[in-house]
Design a protein around this motif. Structure first.
Motif, mmCIF file in Angstrom:
data_model
loop_
_atom_site.group_PDB
_atom_site.id
_atom_site.type_symbol
_atom_site.label_atom_id
_atom_site.label_comp_id
_atom_site.label_asym_id
_atom_site.label_seq_id
_atom_site.Cartn_x
_atom_site.Cartn_y
_atom_site.Cartn_z
ATOM 1 N N GLY A 1 -26.994 -23.728 0.231
ATOM 2 C CA GLY A 1 -27.435 -22.701 -0.169
ATOM 3 C C GLY A 1 -26.024 -22.190 -0.448
ATOM 4 O O GLY A 1 -25.250 -22.226 -0.547
ATOM 5 N N PRO A 2 -26.271 -20.616 -0.491
ATOM 6 C CA PRO A 2 -25.515 -19.434 -1.092
ATOM 7 C C PRO A 2 -24.728 -19.725 -0.097
ATOM 8 O O PRO A 2 -24.359 -19.213 0.871
ATOM 9 N N ARG A 3 -23.882 -18.641 -1.037
ATOM 10 C CA ARG A 3 -22.847 -17.646 0.150
ATOM 11 C C ARG A 3 -22.976 -16.386 -0.878
ATOM 12 O O ARG A 3 -23.077 -15.937 -2.010
ATOM 13 N N ILE A 4 -23.428 -15.784 0.523
ATOM 14 C CA ILE A 4 -23.879 -14.248 0.642
ATOM 15 C C ILE A 4 -22.398 -13.015 0.733
ATOM 16 O O ILE A 4 -22.718 -13.265 1.847
ATOM 17 N N ASP A 5 -22.238 -12.164 0.002
ATOM 18 C CA ASP A 5 -21.809 -11.009 0.086
ATOM 19 C C ASP A 5 -22.496 -10.237 0.861
ATOM 20 O O ASP A 5 -23.407 -9.599 1.129
ATOM 21 N N PRO A 6 -21.966 -9.553 2.246
ATOM 22 C CA PRO A 6 -22.844 -8.693 3.009
ATOM 23 C C PRO A 6 -23.080 -7.299 2.371
ATOM 24 O O PRO A 6 -24.511 -6.953 2.820
ATOM 25 N N GLU A 7 -22.608 -6.841 1.617
ATOM 26 C CA GLU A 7 -23.267 -6.005 1.140
ATOM 27 C C GLU A 7 -24.232 -6.232 0.200
ATOM 28 O O GLU A 7 -25.786 -5.628 -0.018
ATOM 29 N N GLN A 8 -24.726 -7.373 -0.431
ATOM 30 C CA GLN A 8 -26.323 -8.268 -1.248
ATOM 31 C C GLN A 8 -27.530 -7.532 -0.230
ATOM 32 O O GLN A 8 -28.385 -7.140 -0.010
ATOM 33 N N ILE A 9 -26.678 -8.064 1.651
ATOM 34 C CA ILE A 9 -27.766 -8.042 2.778
ATOM 35 C C ILE A 9 -28.440 -6.030 2.602
ATOM 36 O O ILE A 9 -29.403 -6.326 2.592
ATOM 37 N N PHE A 10 -27.664 -5.448 2.403
ATOM 38 C CA PHE A 10 -27.321 -3.711 2.981
ATOM 39 C C PHE A 10 -28.669 -3.795 1.389
ATOM 40 O O PHE A 10 -29.326 -3.031 1.746
ATOM 41 N N ARG A 11 -28.249 -3.993 0.268
ATOM 42 C CA ARG A 11 -29.247 -3.657 -1.144
ATOM 43 C C ARG A 11 -30.362 -4.494 -0.609
ATOM 44 O O ARG A 11 -31.923 -3.532 -1.742
ATOM 45 N N LEU A 12 -30.569 -5.462 -0.593
ATOM 46 C CA LEU A 12 -31.555 -6.382 -0.827
ATOM 47 C C LEU A 12 -32.656 -5.326 0.721
ATOM 48 O O LEU A 12 -33.889 -5.339 0.494
ATOM 49 N N ARG A 13 -31.967 -5.077 2.367
ATOM 50 C CA ARG A 13 -32.838 -4.163 2.287
ATOM 51 C C ARG A 13 -33.183 -3.180 2.104
ATOM 52 O O ARG A 13 -34.133 -2.617 2.718
ATOM 53 N N ASP A 14 -31.919 -2.258 1.948
ATOM 54 C CA ASP A 14 -32.720 -1.035 1.494
ATOM 55 C C ASP A 14 -33.935 -1.219 0.392
ATOM 56 O O ASP A 14 -34.960 -0.250 0.496
ATOM 57 N N GLY A 15 -34.042 -2.514 -0.878
ATOM 58 C CA GLY A 15 -35.098 -1.918 -1.793
ATOM 59 C C GLY A 15 -35.835 -2.322 -0.957
ATOM 60 O O GLY A 15 -37.624 -1.871 -0.969
ATOM 61 N N PHE A 16 -36.228 -3.253 -0.184
ATOM 62 C CA PHE A 16 -37.629 -3.746 0.893
ATOM 63 C C PHE A 16 -38.378 -2.926 1.779
ATOM 64 O O PHE A 16 -39.095 -2.444 1.838
ATOM 65 N N GLU A 17 -37.317 -2.243 2.224
ATOM 66 C CA GLU A 17 -37.626 -0.761 3.190
ATOM 67 C C GLU A 17 -38.500 0.148 1.981
ATOM 68 O O GLU A 17 -40.246 0.395 2.573
ATOM 69 N N GLN A 18 -38.514 0.949 1.115
ATOM 70 C CA GLN A 18 -39.188 1.094 -0.055
ATOM 71 C C GLN A 18 -40.381 0.274 0.192
ATOM 72 O O GLN A 18 -41.102 1.556 -1.071
ATOM 73 N N ARG A 19 -40.801 -0.559 -0.343
ATOM 74 C CA ARG A 19 -41.077 -0.874 -1.034
ATOM 75 C C ARG A 19 -42.689 -0.471 -0.182
ATOM 76 O O ARG A 19 -44.125 -1.428 -0.080
ATOM 77 N N GLN A 20 -42.538 -0.975 1.265
ATOM 78 C CA GLN A 20 -43.055 -0.933 2.746
ATOM 79 C C GLN A 20 -44.255 0.108 2.673
ATOM 80 O O GLN A 20 -44.988 0.661 3.356
ATOM 81 N N ARG A 21 -45.512 0.148 1.462
ATOM 82 C CA ARG A 21 -45.623 1.707 1.157
ATOM 83 C C ARG A 21 -46.447 1.102 2.594
ATOM 84 O O ARG A 21 -47.145 2.597 3.029
#
Length: 264
Positions: A129-149
């Protein structure tokens, strides 16, 4: 008050298969309904009109097996069924579904014929599996929250999103049930032959053992949730080799299991 249908206007996700099976329902499902409610505020009751999410049961009939009844938000039923059957170990790929026939009774029913396949073996622990940058988690979270119409309209749904480590969204599901939301996302990726490309699953719910088990069945190495993990969810993730991340709030998160995939 007459019911009102909400148009989500969410672009379709990539798929390498036809958009739907021949027997899938054509009419768009009703996701929300308008309702006349009373709201208490500042010492007084006030009338208010609000949108309420639709929850209806779906009966899944697989010949030779006991029926499955899932309380769910209508829509993406084909993906829901495929994802649910996959995480139960009844199918290995979308091709194992020979046909799916929908009947509009109450509850709605889907009759599903499956290809006869050997039982899936329990997978071993995930070691890569990948090594994940912590800031990537926040970027995905922010875009994910906007998608929850649907959530922003009703405040009553859960969502699940599947990503590549680089941030590409591969599949998405939203439902009144957190389990069904995850199944919808898994089913969409399975149909598009994208499930093996998933590195990260992100959920709005707490990280209980049933959800960690779905991630393990789908071989997803990183599972993130907005809420906390339960003890059984944490133990299952540890045994399965899943990096379990919860409490994603503000500029922090909690790692419950296998934190070696998170770059420090």
């Amino acid at each position: 008050m007459p019911s009102t249908q909400l148009s989500l206007n969410i672009p379709p996700l990539p798929s390498r298969e036809p958009a739907s099976c021949p027997n899938a329902p054509v009419q768009a499902p009703e996701l929300v309904r308008g309702a006349a409610l009373e709201h208490y505020c500042a010492g007084a009751m006030q009338g208010r009109t609000a949108m309420v999410v639709v929850e209806e049961p779906l009966r899944i009939t697989v010949p030779g097996r006991e029926d499955i009844i899932l309380p769910r938000t209508p829509g993406d039923d084909e993906h829901l069924i495929a994802g649910h059957l996959f995480t139960l170990g009844l199918i290995r790929s979308h091709a194992d579904i020979l046909d799916m026939t929908f009947r509009g009774n109450a509850p709605a029913q889907a009759v599903v014929r499956l290809r006869q396949t050997p039982p899936r073996r329990a997978p071993g622990p995930l070691s890569g599996g990948p090594r994940i940058d912590p800031e990537q988690i926040f970027r995905l979270r922010d875009g994910f929250e906007q998608r929850q119409r649907l959530y922003h309209s009703t405040r009553a749904t859960h969502a699940a999103a599947l990503f590549k480590a680089g941030g590409e969204l591969l599949a998405y599901g939203e439902d009144v049930s957190r389990h069904c939301a995850f199944d919808k996302a898994v089913g969409a990726a399975l149909k598009g032959r994208l499930l093996t490309e998933v590195d990260i699953a992100m959920l709005t719910s707490r990280l209980a053992s049933e959800l960690a088990a779905k991630a393990a069945a789908a071989r997803i190495p990183v599972l993130c949730g907005f809420s906390a993990a339960t003890s059984s969810g944490m133990e299952l993730a540890e045994r399965s080799g899943i990096t379990l991340i919860g409490r994603m709030g503000g500029d922090g998160f909690t790692v419950y299991a296998n934190g070696w995939r998170i770059r420090s």
